[in-house]
Motif scaffolding. Structure first.
Motif, PDB file in Angstrom:
ATOM      1  N   ILE A   1     -11.864  -0.294   5.019  1.00  0.00           N
ATOM      2  CA  ILE A   1     -11.309  -1.259   6.381  1.00  0.00           C
ATOM      3  C   ILE A   1      -9.747  -1.570   5.934  1.00  0.00           C
ATOM      4  O   ILE A   1      -9.152  -1.259   7.139  1.00  0.00           O
ATOM      5  CB  ILE A   1     -11.837  -2.644   5.770  1.00  0.00           C
ATOM      6  CG1 ILE A   1     -13.672  -2.178   5.987  1.00  0.00           C
ATOM      7  CG2 ILE A   1     -11.666  -3.670   6.770  1.00  0.00           C
ATOM      8  CD1 ILE A   1     -14.189  -1.773   7.094  1.00  0.00           C
ATOM      9  N   ALA A   2      -9.511  -1.581   5.099  1.00  0.00           N
ATOM     10  CA  ALA A   2      -7.785  -2.139   4.781  1.00  0.00           C
ATOM     11  C   ALA A   2      -7.328  -0.852   5.594  1.00  0.00           C
ATOM     12  O   ALA A   2      -6.244  -0.495   6.169  1.00  0.00           O
ATOM     13  CB  ALA A   2      -7.102  -2.440   3.535  1.00  0.00           C
ATOM     14  N   ALA A   3      -7.174   0.939   4.630  1.00  0.00           N
ATOM     15  CA  ALA A   3      -6.908   1.634   5.251  1.00  0.00           C
ATOM     16  C   ALA A   3      -6.983   2.201   6.836  1.00  0.00           C
ATOM     17  O   ALA A   3      -6.422   2.524   8.249  1.00  0.00           O
ATOM     18  CB  ALA A   3      -7.847   2.670   4.647  1.00  0.00           C
ATOM     19  N   TRP A   4      -8.243   1.682   7.735  1.00  0.00           N
ATOM     20  CA  TRP A   4      -8.560   1.652   8.730  1.00  0.00           C
ATOM     21  C   TRP A   4      -7.514   0.745   9.485  1.00  0.00           C
ATOM     22  O   TRP A   4      -7.087   1.473  10.762  1.00  0.00           O
ATOM     23  CB  TRP A   4      -9.802   0.895   9.178  1.00  0.00           C
ATOM     24  CG  TRP A   4     -10.487   2.136  10.309  1.00  0.00           C
ATOM     25  CD1 TRP A   4     -11.084   3.403  10.356  1.00  0.00           C
ATOM     26  CD2 TRP A   4     -10.526   1.229  11.195  1.00  0.00           C
ATOM     27  NE1 TRP A   4     -12.350   3.036  12.032  1.00  0.00           N
ATOM     28  CE2 TRP A   4     -11.125   2.093  12.994  1.00  0.00           C
ATOM     29  CE3 TRP A   4      -9.963   0.396  12.063  1.00  0.00           C
ATOM     30  CZ2 TRP A   4     -10.593   1.805  14.339  1.00  0.00           C
ATOM     31  CZ3 TRP A   4      -9.714  -0.177  13.337  1.00  0.00           C
ATOM     32  CH2 TRP A   4     -10.975   1.154  14.539  1.00  0.00           C
ATOM     33  N   LEU A   5      -7.691  -0.411   8.912  1.00  0.00           N
ATOM     34  CA  LEU A   5      -6.824  -0.779  10.368  1.00  0.00           C
ATOM     35  C   LEU A   5      -5.389  -0.966   9.980  1.00  0.00           C
ATOM     36  O   LEU A   5      -4.148  -1.347  10.675  1.00  0.00           O
ATOM     37  CB  LEU A   5      -7.186  -2.614   9.318  1.00  0.00           C
ATOM     38  CG  LEU A   5      -8.627  -3.218  10.061  1.00  0.00           C
ATOM     39  CD1 LEU A   5      -8.106  -4.386   8.882  1.00  0.00           C
ATOM     40  CD2 LEU A   5      -8.721  -3.265  11.170  1.00  0.00           C
ATOM     41  N   VAL A   6      -5.075  -0.470   8.996  1.00  0.00           N
ATOM     42  CA  VAL A   6      -3.478   0.175   8.841  1.00  0.00           C
ATOM     43  C   VAL A   6      -3.310   1.376   9.890  1.00  0.00           C
ATOM     44  O   VAL A   6      -1.767   1.768  10.340  1.00  0.00           O
ATOM     45  CB  VAL A   6      -2.919   0.364   7.566  1.00  0.00           C
ATOM     46  CG1 VAL A   6      -2.258   1.176   7.010  1.00  0.00           C
ATOM     47  CG2 VAL A   6      -2.930  -0.981   6.556  1.00  0.00           C
TER      48      VAL A   6
ATOM     49  N   GLN B   1      -0.044  -4.566   9.844  1.00  0.00           N
ATOM     50  CA  GLN B   1       1.833  -3.873   9.498  1.00  0.00           C
ATOM     51  C   GLN B   1       1.894  -4.644   7.856  1.00  0.00           C
ATOM     52  O   GLN B   1       1.914  -5.593   7.879  1.00  0.00           O
ATOM     53  CB  GLN B   1       2.395  -4.212  10.503  1.00  0.00           C
ATOM     54  CG  GLN B   1       1.727  -3.633  11.817  1.00  0.00           C
ATOM     55  CD  GLN B   1       2.475  -3.524  12.798  1.00  0.00           C
ATOM     56  OE1 GLN B   1       3.520  -4.381  13.203  1.00  0.00           O
ATOM     57  NE2 GLN B   1       2.045  -3.179  14.137  1.00  0.00           N
ATOM     58  N   GLY B   2       2.802  -3.865   7.289  1.00  0.00           N
ATOM     59  CA  GLY B   2       3.583  -4.319   5.943  1.00  0.00           C
ATOM     60  C   GLY B   2       2.477  -4.126   4.926  1.00  0.00           C
ATOM     61  O   GLY B   2       1.326  -3.594   5.077  1.00  0.00           O
ATOM     62  N   PRO B   3       3.085  -4.308   3.562  1.00  0.00           N
ATOM     63  CA  PRO B   3       3.000  -4.007   2.307  1.00  0.00           C
ATOM     64  C   PRO B   3       1.527  -4.968   2.194  1.00  0.00           C
ATOM     65  O   PRO B   3       1.506  -4.983   0.999  1.00  0.00           O
ATOM     66  CB  PRO B   3       3.759  -4.149   2.084  1.00  0.00           C
ATOM     67  CG  PRO B   3       5.079  -5.351   1.786  1.00  0.00           C
ATOM     68  CD  PRO B   3       4.921  -5.467   3.828  1.00  0.00           C
TER      69      PRO B   3
ATOM     70  N   GLY C   1       1.039   2.592  -1.288  1.00  0.00           N
ATOM     71  CA  GLY C   1       1.121   4.132  -0.614  1.00  0.00           C
ATOM     72  C   GLY C   1      -0.030   5.433  -0.956  1.00  0.00           C
ATOM     73  O   GLY C   1      -0.519   5.188  -1.557  1.00  0.00           O
ATOM     74  N   GLU C   2       0.268   6.926   0.032  1.00  0.00           N
ATOM     75  CA  GLU C   2      -0.438   7.406  -0.194  1.00  0.00           C
ATOM     76  C   GLU C   2      -2.110   7.668  -0.657  1.00  0.00           C
ATOM     77  O   GLU C   2      -2.628   8.039  -1.248  1.00  0.00           O
ATOM     78  CB  GLU C   2      -0.540   8.317  -1.616  1.00  0.00           C
ATOM     79  CG  GLU C   2       1.346   8.717  -1.725  1.00  0.00           C
ATOM     80  CD  GLU C   2       1.784   9.645  -3.433  1.00  0.00           C
ATOM     81  OE1 GLU C   2       0.512   9.251  -4.057  1.00  0.00           O
ATOM     82  OE2 GLU C   2       2.791  10.365  -3.363  1.00  0.00           O
ATOM     83  N   GLY C   3      -2.610   6.806   0.353  1.00  0.00           N
ATOM     84  CA  GLY C   3      -4.248   6.522   0.839  1.00  0.00           C
ATOM     85  C   GLY C   3      -4.696   5.421  -0.292  1.00  0.00           C
ATOM     86  O   GLY C   3      -6.312   4.988  -0.073  1.00  0.00           O
ATOM     87  N   ARG C   4      -3.745   5.070  -1.257  1.00  0.00           N
ATOM     88  CA  ARG C   4      -4.158   3.951  -1.777  1.00  0.00           C
ATOM     89  C   ARG C   4      -4.006   2.374  -1.870  1.00  0.00           C
ATOM     90  O   ARG C   4      -2.513   2.249  -1.278  1.00  0.00           O
ATOM     91  CB  ARG C   4      -4.071   4.142  -3.132  1.00  0.00           C
ATOM     92  CG  ARG C   4      -3.732   5.560  -3.547  1.00  0.00           C
ATOM     93  CD  ARG C   4      -3.313   5.849  -5.473  1.00  0.00           C
ATOM     94  NE  ARG C   4      -3.672   4.540  -5.947  1.00  0.00           N
ATOM     95  CZ  ARG C   4      -4.381   5.029  -7.380  1.00  0.00           C
ATOM     96  NH1 ARG C   4      -5.497   5.485  -7.414  1.00  0.00           N
ATOM     97  NH2 ARG C   4      -5.318   3.531  -7.694  1.00  0.00           N
ATOM     98  N   TYR C   5      -4.869   1.732  -1.841  1.00  0.00           N
ATOM     99  CA  TYR C   5      -4.471  -0.202  -1.805  1.00  0.00           C
ATOM    100  C   TYR C   5      -5.657  -0.743  -2.900  1.00  0.00           C
ATOM    101  O   TYR C   5      -6.501   0.080  -3.628  1.00  0.00           O
ATOM    102  CB  TYR C   5      -5.822   0.030  -0.506  1.00  0.00           C
ATOM    103  CG  TYR C   5      -5.572  -0.076   0.692  1.00  0.00           C
ATOM    104  CD1 TYR C   5      -4.372  -0.345   1.799  1.00  0.00           C
ATOM    105  CD2 TYR C   5      -5.353   1.831   0.773  1.00  0.00           C
ATOM    106  CE1 TYR C   5      -3.933   0.115   3.059  1.00  0.00           C
ATOM    107  CE2 TYR C   5      -5.074   2.418   1.879  1.00  0.00           C
ATOM    108  CZ  TYR C   5      -4.359   1.254   2.655  1.00  0.00           C
ATOM    109  OH  TYR C   5      -3.078   2.307   4.157  1.00  0.00           O
TER     110      TYR C   5
ATOM    111  N   THR D   1      -8.125   5.760  -0.754  1.00  0.00           N
ATOM    112  CA  THR D   1      -8.837   5.666   0.606  1.00  0.00           C
ATOM    113  C   THR D   1      -8.820   6.915   1.310  1.00  0.00           C
ATOM    114  O   THR D   1      -8.213   8.198   0.622  1.00  0.00           O
ATOM    115  CB  THR D   1      -8.860   4.309   1.476  1.00  0.00           C
ATOM    116  OG1 THR D   1      -7.229   5.306   1.891  1.00  0.00           O
ATOM    117  CG2 THR D   1      -8.778   3.529   1.162  1.00  0.00           C
ATOM    118  N   ALA D   2     -10.063   7.470   1.877  1.00  0.00           N
ATOM    119  CA  ALA D   2      -9.508   9.108   2.803  1.00  0.00           C
ATOM    120  C   ALA D   2     -10.862   8.873   4.380  1.00  0.00           C
ATOM    121  O   ALA D   2     -11.865   8.505   4.173  1.00  0.00           O
ATOM    122  CB  ALA D   2     -10.158  10.235   2.056  1.00  0.00           C
TER     123      ALA D   2
END
Length: 283
Positions: free
Chosen positions: A88-93, A99-101, A118-122, A273-274
């Motif tokens: 969900i976090a990756a989708w919203l980004v 936005q932001g870190p 970064g690089e798809g990791r949360y 995430t992917a």
């Protein structure tokens, strides 16, 4: 060509360490899936196929970007999903909503701070583990124990128990590849001691900073990864001194990092995430 009067469901297919999801954006006011529709979407032969369905909805807490809900593959609801939270976090980004870190998202139970690595990791703050049996819920035990014992079809099964917003039983095994996942998983889920069923993890400690894990999930069966299950396995093993407070949990689909300072403190889970594909499904 779609059939006249058919309902078109637009979705994103995602996965986190192999735990796969159908993600639906409902922020336009669209109705959430019924249990029957969720089960049809999740079917790997006649639907899209997934372990869980995630819906993105307006935030509930002030300052959060969005909220999400979770449906298991059988159409039942779930209270928490760690790999789903990262997706969900990756989708919203990707959508530009987050936005932001750092930002926050709302699960069915709580608000979860997210850090973009970064690089798809949360990294997602998953909440404080709950060990009191009545709150897991685990019936028949008055006080928390490091290990519980239940008779189960002629054998005694030892397990740790914790809630990470959803109930988990964790069985430590000598060899995770040979663990009786398909046999003991359903038996524990159906046991009267777990009135809301339970996610069952089978964990093998490799060294103080690393464990391997397989999880038989409520409503989905064995999955390639389970984020809340990784948190549950880690904290129960950490509590017993079997793992360090920062550890890697290897699941069949990938690896997650778990950081738990100790009692009363929240667990932080990090991992990949992917995005797999975008699509439309005609209901």
């Amino acid at each position: 060509m779609s059939k006249a009067g058919a309902h078109v469901v637009r979705f994103s297919k995602m996965h986190g360490a192999g735990n796969d999801f159908v993600v639906l954006d409902l922020r336009d006011g669209s109705a959430p899936p019924t249990p029957a529709l969720a089960a049809r979407l999740a079917d790997r032969h006649t639907g899209v196929g997934c372990d869980q369905i995630l819906t993105i909805e307006p935030p509930r807490a002030e300052g959060s970007v969005a909220s999400y809900r979770i449906w298991n593959a059988d159409g039942s609801n779930s209270e928490q999903c760690g790999n789903g939270a990262r997706c969900i976090a990756a989708w919203l980004v990707r959508d530009g909503s987050a936005q932001g870190p750092r930002f926050s998202i709302d699960s069915p139970l709580d608000t979860h701070p997210v850090e973009v690595l970064g690089e798809g990791r949360y990294a997602v703050t998953m909440g404080v583990p709950v060990f009191e049996p009545a709150r897991i819920p685990l019936v028949g035990f008055a006080h928390p124990r490091e290990e519980y014992l239940l008779p189960l079809q002629g054998e005694s099964v030892r397990f740790a128990a914790v809630s990470m917003g959803n109930p988990h039983a964790v069985i430590e095994v000598g060899l995770v590849d040979a663990a009786p996942v398909e046999r003991l998983g359903p038996l524990l889920q159906q046991h009267a001691s777990f009135p809301q069923s339970v996610n069952v993890g089978f964990a093998q400690v490799m060294d103080p900073g690393h464990a391997r894990l397989r999880v038989y999930e409520r409503g989905s069966g064995e999955t390639l990864a389970c984020g809340s299950g990784a948190c549950a396995a880690a904290v129960t093993l950490m509590q017993r001194g079997r793992l360090q407070r920062q550890a890697r949990i290897s699941l069949p689909g990938g690896e997650l990092g778990i950081d738990w300072p100790g009692d009363g403190q929240p667990v932080v889970m990090s991992g990949p995430t992917a995005f797999v594909f975008e699509g439309e499904w005609i209901a």
